[in-house]
Design an enzyme around this catalytic site. Structure first.
Site, PDB file in Angstrom:
ATOM      1  N   ASP A  10       0.851  -1.199   0.000  1.00 49.10           N
ATOM      2  CA  ASP A  10       0.000   0.000   0.000  1.00 49.10           C
ATOM      3  C   ASP A  10       0.886   1.248   0.000  1.00 49.10           C
ATOM      4  O   ASP A  10       0.852   2.027   0.936  1.00 49.10           O
ATOM      5  CB  ASP A  10      -0.937  -0.014   1.223  1.00 49.10           C
ATOM      6  CG  ASP A  10      -0.202  -0.110   2.556  1.00 49.10           C
ATOM      7  OD1 ASP A  10       0.951  -0.605   2.587  1.00 49.10           O
ATOM      8  OD2 ASP A  10      -0.774   0.322   3.584  1.00 49.10           O
ATOM      9  N   HIS A 241       9.540  -0.177   9.274  1.00 47.47           N
ATOM     10  CA  HIS A 241       8.537  -1.253   9.269  1.00 47.47           C
ATOM     11  C   HIS A 241       8.736  -2.205   8.081  1.00 47.47           C
ATOM     12  O   HIS A 241       9.249  -3.310   8.226  1.00 47.47           O
ATOM     13  CB  HIS A 241       7.128  -0.667   9.237  1.00 47.47           C
ATOM     14  CG  HIS A 241       6.754   0.117  10.465  1.00 47.47           C
ATOM     15  ND1 HIS A 241       6.899  -0.382  11.734  1.00 47.47           N
ATOM     16  CD2 HIS A 241       6.229   1.357  10.611  1.00 47.47           C
ATOM     17  CE1 HIS A 241       6.479   0.512  12.610  1.00 47.47           C
ATOM     18  NE2 HIS A 241       6.077   1.578  11.956  1.00 47.47           N
TER      19      HIS A 241
HETATM   20  C1  BDR Z   1       2.532  -0.566   8.685  1.00 46.69           C
HETATM   21  O1  BDR Z   1       1.451   0.336   8.453  1.00 46.69           O
HETATM   22  C2  BDR Z   1       1.725   1.187   7.373  1.00 46.69           C
HETATM   23  O2  BDR Z   1       1.528   2.520   7.735  1.00 46.69           O
HETATM   24  C3  BDR Z   1       3.163   0.955   6.997  1.00 46.69           C
HETATM   25  O3  BDR Z   1       3.351   1.057   5.592  1.00 46.69           O
HETATM   26  C4  BDR Z   1       3.468  -0.422   7.506  1.00 46.69           C
HETATM   27  O4  BDR Z   1       3.185  -1.402   6.542  1.00 46.69           O
HETATM   28  C5  BDR Z   1       3.168  -0.264  10.020  1.00 46.69           C
HETATM   29  O5  BDR Z   1       2.250  -0.470  11.065  1.00 46.69           O
HETATM   30 CA    CA Z   2       2.825  -0.829   4.210  1.00 46.49          CA
END
Ligand code: BDR
Ligand code: CA
Length: 314
Positions: A10, A241
């Protein structure tokens, strides 16, 4: 032979970094990007995925657009305060030249897994709707997949989208519960480890010296994302992340893993929480569930170095 992966994404600032990290890693062959709502709506996620591949000079990689809503309800909406309204730190990218495939993400995943049994790892770094839909349409994908290595969830750490839940899981807890319950190997790279992978302002500044289109793009999109972290966490810079899931694919020895069955909370305040059964006594809701690899510790400095090494060499 490089390991084939499909990144379900995403994009998203940290998704962008993860996609580029994978593209710069010769151990991995990205056979496609599939898109999902989360940081932005699916339509924009798809445009961003196409545009990112153009920036990377990899328009040969196909993109398949995914679900626009969660399995049991509408998408709750994007998070412009984290990733920008465009999902790219509000830099207003031009539209991509290319187009997504005529098949959707779940169909693409099924076709690829069927064509390459045992060879493809799914790397979802967004909500798990597309993966759950693929499972529903073709349950045999559990036999055809190599592994599922996902960024999402929080086993022992608090959530980030709510006190209970991590954002990707909270965006579609029903889908996540299906994915953790399927008969395949899931590895969860969640907040337990990603909040221990810290890019300092100095680490970020170094990307400006790489002199390639991918690092230049990362430098452009990071300031907005960094402001989000610096106003919500007691640290300068960002936490890593989605790229942590790519690091796991490249070198799992950087992570400490426990094997637990996972259920996902779907009700009330606990919606989106990944619950591991860590004790000896397994309640019926966890019985007969497969054991997930749950990452609980990480050599965060090495993950940051590894990503920088790969982007520097691009
Ligand atoms: C996840 O949530 C999204 O905002 C980031 O892309 C990542 O995949 C982190 O909690
Ligand atoms: Ca993500």
């Amino acid at each position: 032979m490089p390991r084939k992966i499909i990144i379900d994404t995403d994009p998203g600032v940290d998704d962008t970094m993860a996609i580029f990290f994978a593209l710069c890693s010769p151990e991995l062959e990205v056979v496609g990007l599939t898109t999902i709502f989360g940081n932005v709506h699916t339509e924009l996620a798809t445009k961003n995925a196409l545009r990112l591949l153009e920036i990377a000079g990899r328009s040969d990689i196909p993109v398949a657009a995914g679900a626009v809503d969660a399995l049991t309800g509408p998408f709750e909406g994007p998070v412009p305060f984290v990733h920008g309204a465009d999902g790219q730190g509000d830099i207003n990218l031009p539209d991509p030249a290319g187009k997504a495939l005529g098949i959707n993400a779940a169909q693409f995943i099924i076709e690829q897994l069927r064509a390459h049994p045992g060879e493809i790892t799914l790397a979802p770094v967004g909500p798990l709707t597309n993966i759950a839909l693929a499972l529903r349409l073709e349950p045999r994908i559990t036999e055809w997949v190599d592994e599922v290595v996902l960024m999402g969830g929080n086993a022992l750490a608090p959530g980030n989208a709510s006190p209970a839940g991590e954002a990707n899981i909270r965006n579609d807890p029903e889908a996540a519960d299906i994915v953790f319950g399927a008969d395949w190997q899931v590895t969860m790279v969640g907040l337990d480890v990603t909040l221990r992978v810290h890019m300092t302002p100095e680490d970020i500044a170094e990307y400006a010296t790489h002199g390639n289109p991918m690092s230049d793009h990362i430098v452009r999109i990071l300031p907005h994302y960094r402001r989000y972290f610096e106003s919500n966490y007691e640290a300068e810079g960002i936490f890593v992340h989605d790229s942590s899931a790519i690091a796991y694919l490249l070198d799992p020895t950087l992570f400490k893993v426990r094997r637990w069955p996972i259920r996902v909370g779907t009700q009330g305040l606990g919606r989106g929480k990944t619950w591991p059964a860590t004790g000896g006594h397994i309640l019926p809701a966890w019985a007969n569930r497969p054991l997930a690899n749950v990452c609980v510790d990480v050599d965060g400095e090495r993950v940051v170095e590894l990503e920088a090494e790969r982007l520097r060499g691009a």
